[in-house]
Motif scaffolding. Sequence first.
Motif, short mmCIF file in Angstrom:
data_model
loop_
_atom_site.label_atom_id
_atom_site.label_comp_id
_atom_site.label_asym_id
_atom_site.label_seq_id
_atom_site.Cartn_x
_atom_site.Cartn_y
_atom_site.Cartn_z
N SER A 77 -64.08 -15.47 -74.22
CA SER A 77 -63.27 -14.63 -75.11
C SER A 77 -61.84 -14.60 -74.55
O SER A 77 -61.62 -14.89 -73.38
CB SER A 77 -63.86 -13.23 -75.19
OG SER A 77 -63.91 -12.65 -73.92
N VAL A 78 -60.91 -14.25 -75.41
CA VAL A 78 -59.50 -14.23 -75.00
C VAL A 78 -59.32 -13.21 -73.87
O VAL A 78 -59.63 -12.03 -74.04
CB VAL A 78 -58.58 -13.89 -76.19
CG1 VAL A 78 -57.13 -13.81 -75.74
CG2 VAL A 78 -58.74 -14.91 -77.31
N PRO A 79 -58.85 -13.65 -72.70
CA PRO A 79 -58.69 -12.72 -71.58
C PRO A 79 -57.46 -11.82 -71.78
O PRO A 79 -56.59 -12.11 -72.59
CB PRO A 79 -58.49 -13.65 -70.39
CG PRO A 79 -57.93 -14.90 -70.97
CD PRO A 79 -58.48 -15.01 -72.35
N THR A 80 -57.42 -10.77 -71.00
CA THR A 80 -56.24 -9.90 -71.03
C THR A 80 -55.22 -10.47 -70.06
O THR A 80 -55.58 -11.04 -69.03
CB THR A 80 -56.58 -8.45 -70.63
OG1 THR A 80 -57.14 -8.47 -69.32
CG2 THR A 80 -57.54 -7.84 -71.62
N PRO A 92 -47.87 -17.16 -77.92
CA PRO A 92 -47.49 -17.05 -76.51
C PRO A 92 -48.68 -17.31 -75.59
O PRO A 92 -49.83 -17.04 -75.95
CB PRO A 92 -47.01 -15.60 -76.36
CG PRO A 92 -46.90 -15.05 -77.73
CD PRO A 92 -47.71 -15.91 -78.64
N GLY A 93 -48.39 -17.84 -74.41
CA GLY A 93 -49.42 -18.00 -73.40
C GLY A 93 -49.70 -16.65 -72.76
O GLY A 93 -48.98 -15.68 -72.99
N LEU A 94 -50.75 -16.59 -71.97
CA LEU A 94 -51.11 -15.35 -71.26
C LEU A 94 -51.22 -15.64 -69.77
O LEU A 94 -51.96 -16.54 -69.36
CB LEU A 94 -52.46 -14.81 -71.76
CG LEU A 94 -52.55 -14.35 -73.20
CD1 LEU A 94 -54.00 -14.03 -73.55
CD2 LEU A 94 -51.68 -13.13 -73.41
N ILE A 95 -50.49 -14.87 -68.97
CA ILE A 95 -50.64 -14.96 -67.53
C ILE A 95 -51.79 -14.02 -67.16
O ILE A 95 -51.69 -12.81 -67.35
CB ILE A 95 -49.35 -14.56 -66.79
CG1 ILE A 95 -48.21 -15.51 -67.13
CG2 ILE A 95 -49.59 -14.52 -65.28
CD1 ILE A 95 -48.36 -16.93 -66.65
N THR A 96 -52.87 -14.59 -66.64
CA THR A 96 -54.05 -13.81 -66.27
C THR A 96 -54.29 -13.97 -64.78
O THR A 96 -53.59 -14.73 -64.10
CB THR A 96 -55.30 -14.31 -67.03
OG1 THR A 96 -55.63 -15.62 -66.55
CG2 THR A 96 -55.04 -14.36 -68.54
N LYS A 97 -55.31 -13.29 -64.27
CA LYS A 97 -55.62 -13.41 -62.84
C LYS A 97 -56.12 -14.81 -62.47
O LYS A 97 -56.06 -15.21 -61.32
CB LYS A 97 -56.64 -12.35 -62.42
CG LYS A 97 -57.98 -12.48 -63.10
CD LYS A 97 -58.92 -11.38 -62.68
CE LYS A 97 -60.24 -11.53 -63.43
NZ LYS A 97 -61.16 -10.47 -63.13
N SER A 98 -56.56 -15.59 -63.48
CA SER A 98 -57.05 -16.95 -63.23
C SER A 98 -55.96 -18.00 -63.38
O SER A 98 -56.09 -19.11 -62.88
CB SER A 98 -58.18 -17.29 -64.20
OG SER A 98 -59.23 -16.37 -64.06
#
Length: 151
Positions: A77-80, A92-98
């Motif tokens: 699922s789409v991460p926060t 937009p891209g998402l900067i996540t912990k991964s």
Amino acid sequence: VEAVHLIADGKAPRIPQSEEGATYEGIQKKENAEISWDQPASALHNWIRGHDKVPGAWATIDGQMVTFYGSSLLNASVPTGQELVIKGASKPGLITKSGLVVFGNDGKMVLVRNLQFEDGKMIPASKYFTADEATSLELTEEEKKMAEDIR
């Protein structure tokens, strides 16, 4: 021996090689490795991985050429995360912990683990927004005393 003598005498036959079935691709250039965002996630992943390490697939972020390394398809699922505007991307891209999650035109996701800036500095994509923050070391009174004693 006969072949060597033919070559030495300049009489060896010259047969041009057919290009049919040739698979060699010329050396890739950085300017040709820009990511085209109007593709499915699998094509984005293949483009990034295909240009990993040289010349490196890139996109423009905040007016700067940023090179993407270490991609994988993300089936979840789409991460926060914190949004990152990428020039040419419809979403937009998402900067996540991964790392950095980018989206294909099919709505599927690609996870990019490392980013390299124009100055050559490479960071984990998950640290994009914290890369410029300078951290200062605050010493307690006891630690200050110990530092003086050591000096």
